[in-house]
Design a protein around this motif. Structure first.
Motif, PDB file in Angstrom:
ATOM      1  N   TYR A   2      32.882  -3.100  11.135  1.00 33.76           N
ATOM      2  CA  TYR A   2      32.351  -2.519  12.357  1.00 33.76           C
ATOM      3  C   TYR A   2      33.480  -2.176  13.314  1.00 33.76           C
ATOM      4  O   TYR A   2      34.481  -2.878  13.395  1.00 33.76           O
ATOM      5  CB  TYR A   2      31.403  -3.498  13.053  1.00 33.76           C
ATOM      6  CG  TYR A   2      30.136  -3.744  12.272  1.00 33.76           C
ATOM      7  CD1 TYR A   2      29.108  -2.819  12.315  1.00 33.76           C
ATOM      8  CD2 TYR A   2      29.996  -4.886  11.508  1.00 33.76           C
ATOM      9  CE1 TYR A   2      27.937  -3.038  11.606  1.00 33.76           C
ATOM     10  CE2 TYR A   2      28.835  -5.116  10.796  1.00 33.76           C
ATOM     11  CZ  TYR A   2      27.809  -4.181  10.852  1.00 33.76           C
ATOM     12  OH  TYR A   2      26.659  -4.397  10.149  1.00 33.76           O
ATOM     13  N   THR A 122      21.732  -2.875  18.452  1.00 32.89           N
ATOM     14  CA  THR A 122      22.128  -3.089  17.065  1.00 32.89           C
ATOM     15  C   THR A 122      23.330  -2.205  16.748  1.00 32.89           C
ATOM     16  O   THR A 122      23.714  -1.348  17.549  1.00 32.89           O
ATOM     17  CB  THR A 122      20.937  -2.760  16.125  1.00 32.89           C
ATOM     18  OG1 THR A 122      21.314  -3.089  14.794  1.00 32.89           O
ATOM     19  CG2 THR A 122      20.540  -1.309  16.203  1.00 32.89           C
ATOM     20  N   ALA A 123      23.910  -2.394  15.582  1.00 31.90           N
ATOM     21  CA  ALA A 123      25.014  -1.530  15.159  1.00 31.90           C
ATOM     22  C   ALA A 123      24.478  -0.109  14.978  1.00 31.90           C
ATOM     23  O   ALA A 123      23.393   0.086  14.429  1.00 31.90           O
ATOM     24  CB  ALA A 123      25.605  -2.030  13.853  1.00 31.90           C
ATOM     25  N   ILE A 124      25.228   0.851  15.456  1.00 37.07           N
ATOM     26  CA  ILE A 124      24.835   2.255  15.328  1.00 37.07           C
ATOM     27  C   ILE A 124      25.496   2.779  14.058  1.00 37.07           C
ATOM     28  O   ILE A 124      26.716   2.904  13.994  1.00 37.07           O
ATOM     29  CB  ILE A 124      25.262   3.073  16.560  1.00 37.07           C
ATOM     30  CG1 ILE A 124      24.673   2.446  17.829  1.00 37.07           C
ATOM     31  CG2 ILE A 124      24.824   4.528  16.425  1.00 37.07           C
ATOM     32  CD1 ILE A 124      25.185   3.074  19.120  1.00 37.07           C
ATOM     33  N   THR A 125      24.703   3.059  13.050  1.00 43.35           N
ATOM     34  CA  THR A 125      25.237   3.399  11.730  1.00 43.35           C
ATOM     35  C   THR A 125      25.306   4.914  11.535  1.00 43.35           C
ATOM     36  O   THR A 125      24.560   5.494  10.743  1.00 43.35           O
ATOM     37  CB  THR A 125      24.392   2.746  10.625  1.00 43.35           C
ATOM     38  OG1 THR A 125      23.035   3.127  10.813  1.00 43.35           O
ATOM     39  CG2 THR A 125      24.516   1.235  10.656  1.00 43.35           C
ATOM     40  N   VAL A 126      26.202   5.540  12.293  1.00 43.33           N
ATOM     41  CA  VAL A 126      26.487   6.970  12.153  1.00 43.33           C
ATOM     42  C   VAL A 126      28.001   7.148  12.249  1.00 43.33           C
ATOM     43  O   VAL A 126      28.733   6.197  12.545  1.00 43.33           O
ATOM     44  CB  VAL A 126      25.766   7.817  13.233  1.00 43.33           C
ATOM     45  CG1 VAL A 126      24.258   7.723  13.102  1.00 43.33           C
ATOM     46  CG2 VAL A 126      26.202   7.426  14.625  1.00 43.33           C
ATOM     47  N   LYS A 127      28.469   8.363  12.038  1.00 40.18           N
ATOM     48  CA  LYS A 127      29.902   8.644  12.144  1.00 40.18           C
ATOM     49  C   LYS A 127      30.386   8.367  13.568  1.00 40.18           C
ATOM     50  O   LYS A 127      29.641   8.583  14.530  1.00 40.18           O
ATOM     51  CB  LYS A 127      30.174  10.109  11.794  1.00 40.18           C
ATOM     52  CG  LYS A 127      29.879  10.445  10.362  1.00 40.18           C
ATOM     53  CD  LYS A 127      30.149  11.916  10.116  1.00 40.18           C
ATOM     54  CE  LYS A 127      29.759  12.280   8.692  1.00 40.18           C
ATOM     55  NZ  LYS A 127      29.902  13.716   8.439  1.00 40.18           N
TER      56      LYS A 127
END
Length: 189
Positions: A2, A122-127
């Motif tokens: 992360y 939450t974790a932002i799961t994008v580029k």
């Protein structure tokens, strides 16, 4: 793995984001992020057109308008931070308390942003470049929602640690010579 992305922001008294800088990494210090941000450089180079000095009370000495910051930042004539913890007088302790109270407005704006946009929970799961766009967009939407609905900050939105008394924090001011005489004089006023 992360990576944290920093949102450095100036927040108005009515909880609006008025200047933001997005994209620095979380491993950098707040003071370093500020110094390298576009608006940080403008403030450091005195390129921001602050309103004229005004007295805090009737008949008082005119003082500059300031940005309220915490101890991680450098003291400047237009950037106020608390007095170091050691050797505080009652006046300085009172100043630190009031500065902490003013900073709670910033914490409230961030709390409102996170409560409106759950993506920040939450974790932002994008580029990474998309993360920057998402953060900038949510700040604009936050301001638009305030324009439309209005919003008073509810203390339950802000984490309790946001209201910590600055006197209890460790002194991070460093060398007294790192602050200009003018900035220390402004804080004393």
């Amino acid at each position: 793995m992360y990576t944290s992305v920093v949102l450095m922001a100036l927040v108005s008294a009515d909880l609006r984001f008025i200047m933001i800088d997005v994209g620095s990494y979380g491993r950098n210090s707040d003071g370093g992020v500020f110094a390298n941000s576009v608006f940080g450089k403008k403030i450091l180079n005195q390129e921001i057109d602050f309103p004229d000095d005004k007295p805090l009370c009737d008949g008082g000495v005119p003082v500059p308008h300031v940005i309220v910051a915490d101890e991680a930042f450098r003291l400047l004539p237009n950037l106020m931070k608390p007095y170091p913890r050691r050797g505080l007088t009652n006046d300085r302790r009172n100043f630190n308390f009031r500065l902490s109270h003013a900073r709670s407005t910033v914490e409230c704006a961030f709390g409102l942003l996170a409560s409106k946009f759950r993506i920040f929970h939450t974790a932002i799961t994008v580029k990474p470049e998309s993360v920057d766009k998402i953060i900038k967009t949510t700040c604009v939407l936050h301001n638009m929602i305030l324009d439309r609905d209005g919003q008073m900050c509810d203390e339950t939105i802000v984490a309790p640690e946001a209201f910590v008394d600055l006197n209890s924090l460790i002194n991070l001011e460093g060398n007294v010579n790192s602050s200009s005489h003018c900035a220390r004089e402004t804080r004393d006023k």
